[in-house]
Design an enzyme around this catalytic site. Structure first.
Site, PDB file in Angstrom:
ATOM      1  N   HIS A  13       0.870  -1.202   0.000  1.00 19.49           N
ATOM      2  CA  HIS A  13       0.000   0.000   0.000  1.00 19.49           C
ATOM      3  C   HIS A  13       0.899   1.242   0.000  1.00 19.49           C
ATOM      4  O   HIS A  13       1.479   1.594   1.023  1.00 19.49           O
ATOM      5  CB  HIS A  13      -0.895   0.009   1.243  1.00 19.49           C
ATOM      6  CG  HIS A  13      -1.846   1.154   1.282  1.00 19.49           C
ATOM      7  ND1 HIS A  13      -3.206   0.981   1.468  1.00 19.49           N
ATOM      8  CD2 HIS A  13      -1.680   2.491   1.155  1.00 19.49           C
ATOM      9  CE1 HIS A  13      -3.805   2.154   1.462  1.00 19.49           C
ATOM     10  NE2 HIS A  13      -2.888   3.102   1.282  1.00 19.49           N
ATOM     11  N   LEU A  16       2.468   7.235  -4.376  1.00 17.96           N
ATOM     12  CA  LEU A  16       3.647   7.780  -5.074  1.00 17.96           C
ATOM     13  C   LEU A  16       3.399   9.157  -5.660  1.00 17.96           C
ATOM     14  O   LEU A  16       4.314   9.747  -6.237  1.00 17.96           O
ATOM     15  CB  LEU A  16       4.088   6.833  -6.198  1.00 17.96           C
ATOM     16  CG  LEU A  16       4.886   5.603  -5.792  1.00 17.96           C
ATOM     17  CD1 LEU A  16       5.262   4.788  -7.026  1.00 17.96           C
ATOM     18  CD2 LEU A  16       6.141   5.966  -5.001  1.00 17.96           C
ATOM     19  N   ARG A  17       2.135   9.651  -5.584  1.00 16.57           N
ATOM     20  CA  ARG A  17       1.787  10.954  -6.177  1.00 16.57           C
ATOM     21  C   ARG A  17       2.157  10.967  -7.667  1.00 16.57           C
ATOM     22  O   ARG A  17       2.200   9.950  -8.311  1.00 16.57           O
ATOM     23  CB  ARG A  17       2.449  12.108  -5.411  1.00 16.57           C
ATOM     24  CG  ARG A  17       2.302  12.046  -3.888  1.00 16.57           C
ATOM     25  CD  ARG A  17       0.872  12.024  -3.419  1.00 16.57           C
ATOM     26  NE  ARG A  17       0.730  12.230  -1.989  1.00 16.57           N
ATOM     27  CZ  ARG A  17      -0.233  11.745  -1.244  1.00 16.57           C
ATOM     28  NH1 ARG A  17      -1.168  10.963  -1.758  1.00 16.57           N
ATOM     29  NH2 ARG A  17      -0.303  11.995   0.038  1.00 16.57           N
ATOM     30  N   ASN A  41      -5.255   7.540  -5.757  1.00 20.06           N
ATOM     31  CA  ASN A  41      -5.938   8.792  -5.386  1.00 20.06           C
ATOM     32  C   ASN A  41      -5.179  10.036  -5.839  1.00 20.06           C
ATOM     33  O   ASN A  41      -4.852  10.911  -5.057  1.00 20.06           O
ATOM     34  CB  ASN A  41      -6.242   8.839  -3.877  1.00 20.06           C
ATOM     35  CG  ASN A  41      -5.000   8.833  -3.004  1.00 20.06           C
ATOM     36  OD1 ASN A  41      -3.957   8.340  -3.420  1.00 20.06           O
ATOM     37  ND2 ASN A  41      -5.102   9.381  -1.813  1.00 20.06           N
ATOM     38  N   HIS A 136     -10.476   1.305   2.022  1.00 22.24           N
ATOM     39  CA  HIS A 136     -10.229   2.266   3.104  1.00 22.24           C
ATOM     40  C   HIS A 136     -11.387   2.086   4.081  1.00 22.24           C
ATOM     41  O   HIS A 136     -12.498   2.548   3.822  1.00 22.24           O
ATOM     42  CB  HIS A 136     -10.169   3.709   2.576  1.00 22.24           C
ATOM     43  CG  HIS A 136      -9.850   4.691   3.672  1.00 22.24           C
ATOM     44  ND1 HIS A 136      -8.619   5.280   3.808  1.00 22.24           N
ATOM     45  CD2 HIS A 136     -10.595   5.130   4.708  1.00 22.24           C
ATOM     46  CE1 HIS A 136      -8.626   6.053   4.889  1.00 22.24           C
ATOM     47  NE2 HIS A 136      -9.819   5.988   5.440  1.00 22.24           N
ATOM     48  N   HIS A 174      -4.543  -0.648   6.018  1.00 29.15           N
ATOM     49  CA  HIS A 174      -4.032   0.121   7.177  1.00 29.15           C
ATOM     50  C   HIS A 174      -4.939   0.036   8.404  1.00 29.15           C
ATOM     51  O   HIS A 174      -5.457   1.046   8.877  1.00 29.15           O
ATOM     52  CB  HIS A 174      -3.768   1.581   6.807  1.00 29.15           C
ATOM     53  CG  HIS A 174      -4.805   2.250   5.936  1.00 29.15           C
ATOM     54  ND1 HIS A 174      -6.129   2.287   6.261  1.00 29.15           N
ATOM     55  CD2 HIS A 174      -4.691   2.904   4.762  1.00 29.15           C
ATOM     56  CE1 HIS A 174      -6.787   2.938   5.335  1.00 29.15           C
ATOM     57  NE2 HIS A 174      -5.935   3.314   4.398  1.00 29.15           N
ATOM     58  N   LEU A 219      -4.887   9.221   8.301  1.00 23.74           N
ATOM     59  CA  LEU A 219      -6.197   8.571   8.373  1.00 23.74           C
ATOM     60  C   LEU A 219      -6.077   7.125   7.889  1.00 23.74           C
ATOM     61  O   LEU A 219      -5.450   6.907   6.849  1.00 23.74           O
ATOM     62  CB  LEU A 219      -7.222   9.325   7.521  1.00 23.74           C
ATOM     63  CG  LEU A 219      -7.674  10.670   8.121  1.00 23.74           C
ATOM     64  CD1 LEU A 219      -8.500  11.456   7.130  1.00 23.74           C
ATOM     65  CD2 LEU A 219      -8.453  10.447   9.422  1.00 23.74           C
ATOM     66  N   ASP A 247       1.384   2.617   3.574  1.00 21.87           N
ATOM     67  CA  ASP A 247       0.541   3.811   3.432  1.00 21.87           C
ATOM     68  C   ASP A 247       1.400   5.069   3.512  1.00 21.87           C
ATOM     69  O   ASP A 247       0.934   6.115   3.985  1.00 21.87           O
ATOM     70  CB  ASP A 247      -0.584   3.852   4.478  1.00 21.87           C
ATOM     71  CG  ASP A 247      -1.678   4.846   4.094  1.00 21.87           C
ATOM     72  OD1 ASP A 247      -1.746   5.248   2.917  1.00 21.87           O
ATOM     73  OD2 ASP A 247      -2.457   5.232   4.986  1.00 21.87           O
ATOM     74  N   HIS A 251       3.109  14.632   2.081  1.00 21.44           N
ATOM     75  CA  HIS A 251       2.529  15.968   1.892  1.00 21.44           C
ATOM     76  C   HIS A 251       3.632  16.955   2.234  1.00 21.44           C
ATOM     77  O   HIS A 251       4.353  16.756   3.222  1.00 21.44           O
ATOM     78  CB  HIS A 251       1.348  16.195   2.842  1.00 21.44           C
ATOM     79  CG  HIS A 251       0.146  15.349   2.544  1.00 21.44           C
ATOM     80  ND1 HIS A 251      -0.786  15.690   1.589  1.00 21.44           N
ATOM     81  CD2 HIS A 251      -0.266  14.170   3.065  1.00 21.44           C
ATOM     82  CE1 HIS A 251      -1.724  14.749   1.544  1.00 21.44           C
ATOM     83  NE2 HIS A 251      -1.426  13.812   2.420  1.00 21.44           N
ATOM     84  N   ALA A 263      -3.764  14.873   6.014  1.00 17.90           N
ATOM     85  CA  ALA A 263      -3.545  13.548   6.619  1.00 17.90           C
ATOM     86  C   ALA A 263      -2.531  12.776   5.794  1.00 17.90           C
ATOM     87  O   ALA A 263      -2.674  12.678   4.573  1.00 17.90           O
ATOM     88  CB  ALA A 263      -4.867  12.783   6.658  1.00 17.90           C
TER      89      ALA A 263
HETATM   90  O1  DOR Z   1      -3.327   9.528   5.942  1.00 18.45           O
HETATM   91  C1  DOR Z   1      -3.690   9.237   4.806  1.00 18.45           C
HETATM   92  N1  DOR Z   1      -3.128   9.811   3.716  1.00 18.45           N
HETATM   93  N2  DOR Z   1      -4.669   8.355   4.657  1.00 18.45           N
HETATM   94  C2  DOR Z   1      -5.213   8.100   3.475  1.00 18.45           C
HETATM   95  O2  DOR Z   1      -6.123   7.328   3.415  1.00 18.45           O
HETATM   96  C3  DOR Z   1      -4.755   8.827   2.255  1.00 18.45           C
HETATM   97  C4  DOR Z   1      -3.392   9.311   2.409  1.00 18.45           C
HETATM   98  C5  DOR Z   1      -2.993  10.339   1.354  1.00 18.45           C
HETATM   99  O3  DOR Z   1      -3.207  10.079   0.174  1.00 18.45           O
HETATM  100  O4  DOR Z   1      -2.425  11.372   1.730  1.00 18.45           O
HETATM  101 ZN    ZN Z   2      -3.332   5.106   1.658  1.00 15.19          ZN
END
Ligand code: DOR
Ligand code: ZN
Length: 346
Positions: A13, A16-17, A41, A136, A174, A219, A247, A251, A263
């Site tokens: 999980h 990688l953006r 995402n 999730h 997670h 999260l 996970d 950021h 998160a």
């Molecule tokens: O903390 C998190 N960050 N939980 C997630 O489910 C998504 C992830 C993110 O993409 O930043």
């Molecule tokens: Zn995730």
């Protein structure tokens, strides 16, 4: 014991953006893992096989020369995911599953699923085509207390889906609670869970030690100590349906240290060492290889890796910051000392 060699692990999980951030972080995962499941995402999300293939190509082009790191792709389920999308995904060689984000539950989940029942035809097709559903697992009902959202999701959503689609392979991603550990333990080989290094190493007090700690916010949010201990037991006792999934979710520092901080915890820089730190707590490494390198491929019906890695018991200090294009990234445990270090990676 001061060195340990195991089969090279995979990260089941990973976020990688995209470019230009992808180019900064991919090297960290490629240095540690053989393969990783790449979360979809992005903005806009990775919704179909074409999106996934072009994202996969961008990842492959960003790899350091000579790296054999293999991205395993996922699609983002929306209210509009079609049966055609499922059949195309099943035909592709690089898509292993589809990710369910309850709409609004987490970062970039606004395009997620609003009504689980409406997805039942899609789950039925996934079950038939042997695609994995990655979940999730948090209730998106705002009135549910944030610390109860995982438990409520099990009762309201996960268990009904399990009962309706017993052959659908599901990864409860997670997990953070003893409730999730108990639920997954009581189920059969069609349900598994990933556990992150941060949920093994911090509890909810760590969000508030001496002040608010935005770099410990993710999260699902970290829970009470009794839940962290249940996760440690699940990871270390060697049961086949628990495995590593970081996970790791970068950021930029200014987005974390903000009046509305994002998160996500960035653990990819030292993921294997962080997991070793968690196993060190239990003083028992007998199931480290199973958790890191064997249980995941078995569940995903993929071959176990051939290469090996070696970790050594020797203290080292993590950097306080990493470069992140026009900003900084604060790695999990920044500036702190870890007891195990990755010394060889074939
Ligand atoms: O903390 C998190 N960050 N939980 C997630 O489910 C998504 C992830 C993110 O993409 O930043
Ligand atoms: Zn995730």
């Amino acid at each position: 014991m001061d060195t340990l060699s195991i089969i090279k692990p995979d990260d089941w999980h990973l976020h990688l953006r995209d470019s230009p951030y992808l180019q900064k972080i991919l090297v960290h995962s490629a240095n540690q893992f053989a393969r990783a499941i790449i979360m979809p995402n992005l903005t806009p999300p990775v919704r179909n096989s074409n999106d996934a293939e072009s994202y996969r190509q961008r990842i492959l082009s960003a790899l350091p020369q000579g790296s054999n790191f293999q991205p395993l792709m996922t699609l983002y389920l929306t209210d509009n995911t079609s049966l055609d999308d499922i059949h195309q995904a099943a035909e592709s060689n690089s898509i292993v599953g589809l990710k369910l984000y309850p709409a609004g539950a987490t970062t970039n989940s606004d395009a997620g699923v609003t009504d689980l029942k409406k997805m039942y035809p899609v789950f039925d097709a996934m079950q038939q085509r042997n695609l994995v559903l990655q979940v999730h697992g948090e209730s998106n009902k705002k009135e549910v207390d944030i610390f109860d959202r995982e438990k409520v999701f099990i009762e309201d959503s996960l268990d009904p889906v399990r009962r309706q689609f017993p052959e659908l392979r599901i990864v409860f991603e997670h997990i953070t609670t003893a409730d999730a550990v108990d639920y997954v333990s009581s189920e059969n080989s069609h349900l598994a869970a990933t556990i992150t290094p941060h949920h093994l190493l911090i509890n909810r007090n760590d969000l508030f030690t001496g002040g608010i700690r935005p770099h410990h916010y993710c999260l699902p949010v970290a829970k009470r100590e009794q839940h962290r201990l249940a996760l440690i037991t699940a990871a270390t006792k060697g049961k086949a349906n628990f495995f590593a999934g970081t996970d790791s979710a970068p950021h930029a520092r200014n987005k974390k240290e903000s009046s509305c901080g994002c998160a996500g915890i960035y653990s990819a820089f030292s993921a294997i060492e962080l997991y070793a730190e968690a196993f060190e707590i239990s003083q028992n490494f007998s199931n480290f290889e199973a958790f890191m390198s064997l249980n995941g491929p078995t569940f995903y019906q993929l071959p176990v890796n051939q290469d090996k890695i070696t970790i050594q018991k020797s203290c080292w200090t993590l950097p306080t910051t990493l470069n992140y294009v026009d900003d900084e990234l604060i790695p999990f445990k920044a500036g702190q000392t870890l007891q195990w270090r990755l010394i060889e990676n074939a």
